[in-house]
Design a protein around this motif. Sequence first.
Motif, PDB file in Angstrom:
ATOM      1  N   VAL A   1       0.844  -1.199   0.000  1.00 35.92           N
ATOM      2  CA  VAL A   1       0.000   0.000   0.000  1.00 35.92           C
ATOM      3  C   VAL A   1       0.880   1.250   0.000  1.00 35.92           C
ATOM      4  O   VAL A   1       1.819   1.364   0.795  1.00 35.92           O
ATOM      5  N   PHE A   2       0.578   2.174  -0.897  1.00 31.77           N
ATOM      6  CA  PHE A   2       1.210   3.491  -0.902  1.00 31.77           C
ATOM      7  C   PHE A   2       0.126   4.531  -1.095  1.00 31.77           C
ATOM      8  O   PHE A   2      -0.544   4.573  -2.129  1.00 31.77           O
ATOM      9  N   LYS A   3      -0.060   5.345  -0.042  1.00 30.11           N
ATOM     10  CA  LYS A   3      -1.133   6.344  -0.041  1.00 30.11           C
ATOM     11  C   LYS A   3      -2.459   5.638  -0.336  1.00 30.11           C
ATOM     12  O   LYS A   3      -2.834   4.714   0.381  1.00 30.11           O
ATOM     13  N   ASP A   4      -3.169   6.012  -1.407  1.00 30.24           N
ATOM     14  CA  ASP A   4      -4.455   5.372  -1.680  1.00 30.24           C
ATOM     15  C   ASP A   4      -4.345   4.286  -2.754  1.00 30.24           C
ATOM     16  O   ASP A   4      -5.367   3.794  -3.241  1.00 30.24           O
ATOM     17  N   LEU A   5      -3.103   3.901  -3.107  1.00 29.09           N
ATOM     18  CA  LEU A   5      -2.894   2.836  -4.081  1.00 29.09           C
ATOM     19  C   LEU A   5      -2.601   1.517  -3.372  1.00 29.09           C
ATOM     20  O   LEU A   5      -1.905   1.497  -2.359  1.00 29.09           O
ATOM     21  N   THR A   6      -3.131   0.432  -3.922  1.00 30.42           N
ATOM     22  CA  THR A   6      -2.849  -0.910  -3.411  1.00 30.42           C
ATOM     23  C   THR A   6      -2.333  -1.760  -4.558  1.00 30.42           C
ATOM     24  O   THR A   6      -2.958  -1.824  -5.619  1.00 30.42           O
ATOM     25  N   ILE A   7      -1.179  -2.401  -4.338  1.00 25.19           N
ATOM     26  CA  ILE A   7      -0.572  -3.252  -5.361  1.00 25.19           C
ATOM     27  C   ILE A   7      -0.644  -4.698  -4.896  1.00 25.19           C
ATOM     28  O   ILE A   7      -0.230  -5.024  -3.779  1.00 25.19           O
ATOM     29  N   ASP A   8      -1.162  -5.558  -5.746  1.00 22.06           N
ATOM     30  CA  ASP A   8      -1.168  -6.995  -5.501  1.00 22.06           C
ATOM     31  C   ASP A   8      -0.037  -7.593  -6.340  1.00 22.06           C
ATOM     32  O   ASP A   8      -0.185  -7.772  -7.547  1.00 22.06           O
ATOM     33  N   PRO A   9       1.137  -7.898  -5.726  1.00 25.18           N
ATOM     34  CA  PRO A   9       2.281  -8.386  -6.512  1.00 25.18           C
ATOM     35  C   PRO A   9       2.012  -9.715  -7.202  1.00 25.18           C
ATOM     36  O   PRO A   9       2.539  -9.968  -8.284  1.00 25.18           O
ATOM     37  N   GLY A  10       1.218 -10.582  -6.571  1.00 23.41           N
ATOM     38  CA  GLY A  10       0.937 -11.880  -7.176  1.00 23.41           C
ATOM     39  C   GLY A  10       0.144 -11.759  -8.464  1.00 23.41           C
ATOM     40  O   GLY A  10       0.410 -12.445  -9.449  1.00 23.41           O
ATOM     41  N   LYS A  11      -0.841 -10.875  -8.472  1.00 24.54           N
ATOM     42  CA  LYS A  11      -1.705 -10.698  -9.643  1.00 24.54           C
ATOM     43  C   LYS A  11      -1.267  -9.538 -10.531  1.00 24.54           C
ATOM     44  O   LYS A  11      -1.836  -9.338 -11.605  1.00 24.54           O
TER      45      LYS A  11
ATOM     46  N   ILE B   1      -1.754  -6.345 -10.040  1.00 26.51           N
ATOM     47  CA  ILE B   1      -2.918  -5.469 -10.161  1.00 26.51           C
ATOM     48  C   ILE B   1      -2.729  -4.266  -9.247  1.00 26.51           C
ATOM     49  O   ILE B   1      -2.303  -4.397  -8.105  1.00 26.51           O
ATOM     50  N   VAL B   2      -3.075  -3.095  -9.774  1.00 24.72           N
ATOM     51  CA  VAL B   2      -3.025  -1.862  -8.988  1.00 24.72           C
ATOM     52  C   VAL B   2      -4.444  -1.321  -8.880  1.00 24.72           C
ATOM     53  O   VAL B   2      -5.158  -1.201  -9.887  1.00 24.72           O
ATOM     54  N   THR B   3      -4.858  -0.998  -7.664  1.00 23.50           N
ATOM     55  CA  THR B   3      -6.206  -0.472  -7.445  1.00 23.50           C
ATOM     56  C   THR B   3      -6.143   0.798  -6.611  1.00 23.50           C
ATOM     57  O   THR B   3      -5.225   1.017  -5.835  1.00 23.50           O
ATOM     58  N   ARG B   4      -7.150   1.635  -6.808  1.00 21.60           N
ATOM     59  CA  ARG B   4      -7.394   2.792  -5.955  1.00 21.60           C
ATOM     60  C   ARG B   4      -8.829   2.663  -5.478  1.00 21.60           C
ATOM     61  O   ARG B   4      -9.766   2.864  -6.244  1.00 21.60           O
ATOM     62  N   GLY B   5      -9.004   2.266  -4.203  1.00 20.78           N
ATOM     63  CA  GLY B   5     -10.335   1.952  -3.711  1.00 20.78           C
ATOM     64  C   GLY B   5     -10.888   0.776  -4.500  1.00 20.78           C
ATOM     65  O   GLY B   5     -10.195  -0.225  -4.731  1.00 20.78           O
ATOM     66  N   PRO B   6     -12.129   0.861  -4.981  1.00 18.12           N
ATOM     67  CA  PRO B   6     -12.703  -0.240  -5.775  1.00 18.12           C
ATOM     68  C   PRO B   6     -12.256  -0.227  -7.237  1.00 18.12           C
ATOM     69  O   PRO B   6     -12.533  -1.171  -7.983  1.00 18.12           O
ATOM     70  N   GLU B   7     -11.558   0.830  -7.646  1.00 23.65           N
ATOM     71  CA  GLU B   7     -11.198   1.000  -9.064  1.00 23.65           C
ATOM     72  C   GLU B   7      -9.869   0.330  -9.382  1.00 23.65           C
ATOM     73  O   GLU B   7      -8.859   0.557  -8.719  1.00 23.65           O
ATOM     74  N   GLN B   8      -9.850  -0.517 -10.398  1.00 20.20           N
ATOM     75  CA  GLN B   8      -8.601  -1.104 -10.887  1.00 20.20           C
ATOM     76  C   GLN B   8      -8.012  -0.188 -11.951  1.00 20.20           C
ATOM     77  O   GLN B   8      -8.709   0.270 -12.853  1.00 20.20           O
ATOM     78  N   ILE B   9      -6.710   0.088 -11.820  1.00 20.43           N
ATOM     79  CA  ILE B   9      -6.025   0.972 -12.754  1.00 20.43           C
ATOM     80  C   ILE B   9      -5.301   0.116 -13.788  1.00 20.43           C
ATOM     81  O   ILE B   9      -4.426  -0.691 -13.444  1.00 20.43           O
ATOM     82  N   GLY B  10      -5.675   0.261 -15.038  1.00 15.21           N
ATOM     83  CA  GLY B  10      -5.120  -0.579 -16.094  1.00 15.21           C
ATOM     84  C   GLY B  10      -3.744  -0.116 -16.534  1.00 15.21           C
ATOM     85  O   GLY B  10      -3.624   0.826 -17.335  1.00 15.21           O
ATOM     86  N   LEU B  11      -2.701  -0.772 -16.042  1.00 15.98           N
ATOM     87  CA  LEU B  11      -1.332  -0.428 -16.401  1.00 15.98           C
ATOM     88  C   LEU B  11      -0.731  -1.493 -17.304  1.00 15.98           C
ATOM     89  O   LEU B  11      -1.061  -2.682 -17.189  1.00 15.98           O
ATOM     90  N   THR B  12       0.154  -1.073 -18.194  1.00 17.42           N
ATOM     91  CA  THR B  12       0.948  -2.044 -18.938  1.00 17.42           C
ATOM     92  C   THR B  12       1.986  -2.657 -17.992  1.00 17.42           C
ATOM     93  O   THR B  12       2.206  -2.147 -16.877  1.00 17.42           O
ATOM     94  N   LYS B  13       2.628  -3.722 -18.429  1.00 17.38           N
ATOM     95  CA  LYS B  13       3.635  -4.343 -17.563  1.00 17.38           C
ATOM     96  C   LYS B  13       4.769  -3.368 -17.251  1.00 17.38           C
ATOM     97  O   LYS B  13       5.261  -3.311 -16.115  1.00 17.38           O
ATOM     98  N   THR B  14       5.198  -2.602 -18.247  1.00 15.46           N
ATOM     99  CA  THR B  14       6.283  -1.652 -18.007  1.00 15.46           C
ATOM    100  C   THR B  14       5.863  -0.582 -17.017  1.00 15.46           C
ATOM    101  O   THR B  14       6.620  -0.221 -16.107  1.00 15.46           O
ATOM    102  N   GLU B  15       4.648  -0.070 -17.163  1.00 14.29           N
ATOM    103  CA  GLU B  15       4.153   0.934 -16.213  1.00 14.29           C
ATOM    104  C   GLU B  15       4.043   0.346 -14.810  1.00 14.29           C
ATOM    105  O   GLU B  15       4.394   1.004 -13.820  1.00 14.29           O
ATOM    106  N   TYR B  16       3.562  -0.893 -14.735  1.00 17.35           N
ATOM    107  CA  TYR B  16       3.466  -1.571 -13.439  1.00 17.35           C
ATOM    108  C   TYR B  16       4.851  -1.735 -12.820  1.00 17.35           C
ATOM    109  O   TYR B  16       5.045  -1.457 -11.628  1.00 17.35           O
ATOM    110  N   ASP B  17       5.820  -2.186 -13.616  1.00 16.81           N
ATOM    111  CA  ASP B  17       7.185  -2.378 -13.105  1.00 16.81           C
ATOM    112  C   ASP B  17       7.782  -1.062 -12.622  1.00 16.81           C
ATOM    113  O   ASP B  17       8.478  -1.025 -11.597  1.00 16.81           O
ATOM    114  N   LEU B  18       7.531   0.017 -13.344  1.00 15.40           N
ATOM    115  CA  LEU B  18       8.022   1.323 -12.924  1.00 15.40           C
ATOM    116  C   LEU B  18       7.422   1.728 -11.581  1.00 15.40           C
ATOM    117  O   LEU B  18       8.130   2.136 -10.651  1.00 15.40           O
TER     118      LEU B  18
END
Length: 249
Positions: A153-163, A165-182
């Motif tokens: 968790v960082f501020k209002d972002l939640t990262i699920d490393p296994g999946k 997936i990045v979410t803000r509250g109930p909203e999933q943020i659609g990132l590419t793999k490179t954006e996710y890695d960054l």
Amino acid sequence: MRNANVMTASSEGALCSATRRIMLISPMPNRVRNLLAALTDHCFDVFSLHEWDDGMLDSLKPQLVIYDALPIASQPDAYNRWREQELQKASSRMNIPLLLLMPEEERQSLENKASVHVMRWPSEPEAALLEIKRIAERAQDVYDSRRAGESIVFKDLTIDPGKMIVTRGPEQIGLTKTEYDLLLHFITSDGSVQTREALLDIVWGQQFYAGSNVVDVHIKSLRKKLQDNAVSPRYIATVRGAGYRLADQ
């Protein structure tokens, strides 16, 4: 010459219930002898080396590397060139915090210009211990979360490393793999500045030969998806002339 110094008892004589592993690299160990003693007295397992060794780093997998970057009077130019090369190597290949010990005048010039933590040295070992404990605890928390597959968790972002997936509250943020890695790299970097060259090596790989502007393009895209503002950043801040870092908590 290498010396693996492993202590299991605190300065009070009680056995340590838990230890943290640190690699301390210094070409002149006398300069850091007091720091080494303080660390071992406070339940750190300290492996002391005279010079950088990638093989030892890979095999020991320390939670923190402390690097003595004080100049050697007999060969300052050669040492400084070697130090900068090793620093770049470390920042590009390690997902391990790196703490650089430097004299005050050089520390001020390097802060916010490399993907490392910087500490004034010589200084009182007790003061250094507080900063080292903070860096090591943060690194351990991130390591434990990633190993267990727990959310980060960082501020209002939640990262699920296994999946991935990045979410803000109930909203999933659609990132590419490179954006996710960054984003994951920034969040696990403990706020240290990341140069464009280091990000290219870490996220794209050392065999990627595009210019560093590709980093800026992906950062811009990542910010847009996070609804972040470069002028008043909430997640990723620009460090002019250096690169990027995690925005302040």
